[in-house]
Enzyme design. Structure first.
Site, PDB file in Angstrom:
ATOM      1  N   GLU A  78      40.600  38.027  39.869  1.00  0.00           N
ATOM      2  CA  GLU A  78      40.217  36.645  40.150  1.00  0.00           C
ATOM      3  C   GLU A  78      41.348  35.864  40.810  1.00  0.00           C
ATOM      4  O   GLU A  78      42.235  35.349  40.125  1.00  0.00           O
ATOM      5  CB  GLU A  78      39.825  35.917  38.849  1.00  0.00           C
ATOM      6  CG  GLU A  78      38.475  36.325  38.284  1.00  0.00           C
ATOM      7  CD  GLU A  78      38.126  35.592  36.988  1.00  0.00           C
ATOM      8  OE1 GLU A  78      38.994  34.863  36.453  1.00  0.00           O
ATOM      9  OE2 GLU A  78      36.995  35.763  36.508  1.00  0.00           O
TER      10      GLU A  78
ATOM     11  N   GLU B 219      32.453  41.124  36.534  1.00  0.00           N
ATOM     12  CA  GLU B 219      32.673  40.450  35.244  1.00  0.00           C
ATOM     13  C   GLU B 219      31.703  39.289  35.132  1.00  0.00           C
ATOM     14  O   GLU B 219      31.527  38.531  36.078  1.00  0.00           O
ATOM     15  CB  GLU B 219      34.121  39.944  35.171  1.00  0.00           C
ATOM     16  CG  GLU B 219      34.494  39.323  33.827  1.00  0.00           C
ATOM     17  CD  GLU B 219      35.924  38.753  33.839  1.00  0.00           C
ATOM     18  OE1 GLU B 219      36.854  39.455  34.286  1.00  0.00           O
ATOM     19  OE2 GLU B 219      36.088  37.599  33.416  1.00  0.00           O
TER      20      GLU B 219
END
Ligand code: MG
Length: 319
Positions: free
Chosen positions: A157, A244
């Protein structure tokens, strides 16, 4: 004879699940337009639960035993080894051998179970440590580049950084290191703003024959407007993977938003997206699948699981 039959059937099923799993069935994955397809050319969507950061509460579960249980009991077809790079306690950058061994244990357990596995550089500042990621993925490609099970997830991320000026240049360097040893396995690239700006990546995609982009969501926080961004990316012709997601709020805690999970699952199914839920741990937060006092690394009963764990297990089992 009658009494022996269930045992014989059980053994037969066990043998077949080990010898012909989802990877034998579908082969090497590749991005084709806005879908990920198998060697047969049809879309392939796989699903599982992500390991938690390897150097944090996730550590005990980086074992063959845990992956075996998730395949057998949760029916997962995807694993995700989340290499804790440096945030928080000592990570891969401080103790590389220890963290590398954890990741390898999960990758090799996934291969043994014939499921796909994401090798995830779990970091929020990867652009500050490009050389480390280059060396790590070069090694992974040399070790596992000939295994159709392996998917490289090179940046979990990114935060509030530019796609074109920051993430894309990082990705190009890491991809070049992988491609030097592995010409063909799928590579998933994180996108800005906690992997929610897939539209920015789609507007300026990476020139590589087998790349897809990361979409993350937490159902309690992210709703129709994030799905719209995902749709914009798909319409631009890139493939996505939900490496995710959470059923709760973006901080990994709070109540399960069942209505929003149902909306997301409808979208995921319609777009043939693969997904991995957060997370395998007993951390005291609602996104953990295990209750805080549970220390077993496999063989969990319904009572060992949190509400999220029970919901995810049922979802993955198709119940
Ligand atoms: Mg390969």
């Amino acid at each position: 004879m009658k009494r022996l039959l269930p045992l014989a059937l059980g053994l037969l099923m066990q043998t077949s699940s080990l010898s012909a799993g989802v990877v034998s069935e579908n082969g090497l994955l590749r991005a084709e337009g806005n879908r990920i397809v198998g060697a047969h050319g049809d879309p392939v969507a796989v699903a599982g639960v992500s390991h938690f950061w390897s150097h944090w509460d996730g550590a005990p579960y980086y074992t063959r035993e845990t992956v075996d249980w998730l395949v057998e009991d949760w029916k997962v077809t995807l694993a995700r080894a989340a290499l804790g790079v440096h945030s928080g306690p000592l990570g891969y950058q401080q103790q590389p051998a220890q963290e590398l061994a954890k990741v390898r244990a999960v990758v090799e357990a996934a291969i043994a179970n014939d499921i796909y596995v994401l090798i995830d550089w779990h970091d929020h500042h990867a652009e500050d440590n490009v050389e480390d990621a280059v060396a790590f993925f070069s090694r992974m490609a040399q070790l596992y580049g000939d295994q159709p099970h392996v998917i490289y997830e090179i940046y979990n991320e990114p935060l509030k950084v530019s796609w074109s000026k920051t993430v894309k240049p990082y990705a190009k360097r890491v991809i070049a290191a992988i491609r030097a040893h592995d010409p063909d396995n799928l590579i998933i690239v994180g996108t800005p703003y906690w992997s929610q700006r897939v539209d920015e990546a789609a507007a300026d995609p990476i020139d590589d024959p087998n790349v897809a982009y990361t979409l993350h969501f937490y159902a309690g926080t992210h709703k129709a407007d994030l799905r719209q961004r995902a749709q914009t990316a798909l319409d631009a012709g890139v493939a996505l993977m939900v490496t995710e997601w959470g059923s709760v709020n973006a901080n990994g805690d709070g109540a399960i938003d069942h209505e929003s999970v149902a909306e997301w699952m409808k979208f995921i199914k319609a777009k043939d997206l693969s997904h991995a839920a957060w997370s395998i741990s007993n951390k005291d937060e609602t996104s953990a699948i295990l209750k805080p006092h549970v220390t077993k690394i496999s063989g969990w009963t319904e009572d060992d699981l949190t509400a999220n764990g029970r919901m995810l297990r049922a979802l993955l089992r198709g119940e």
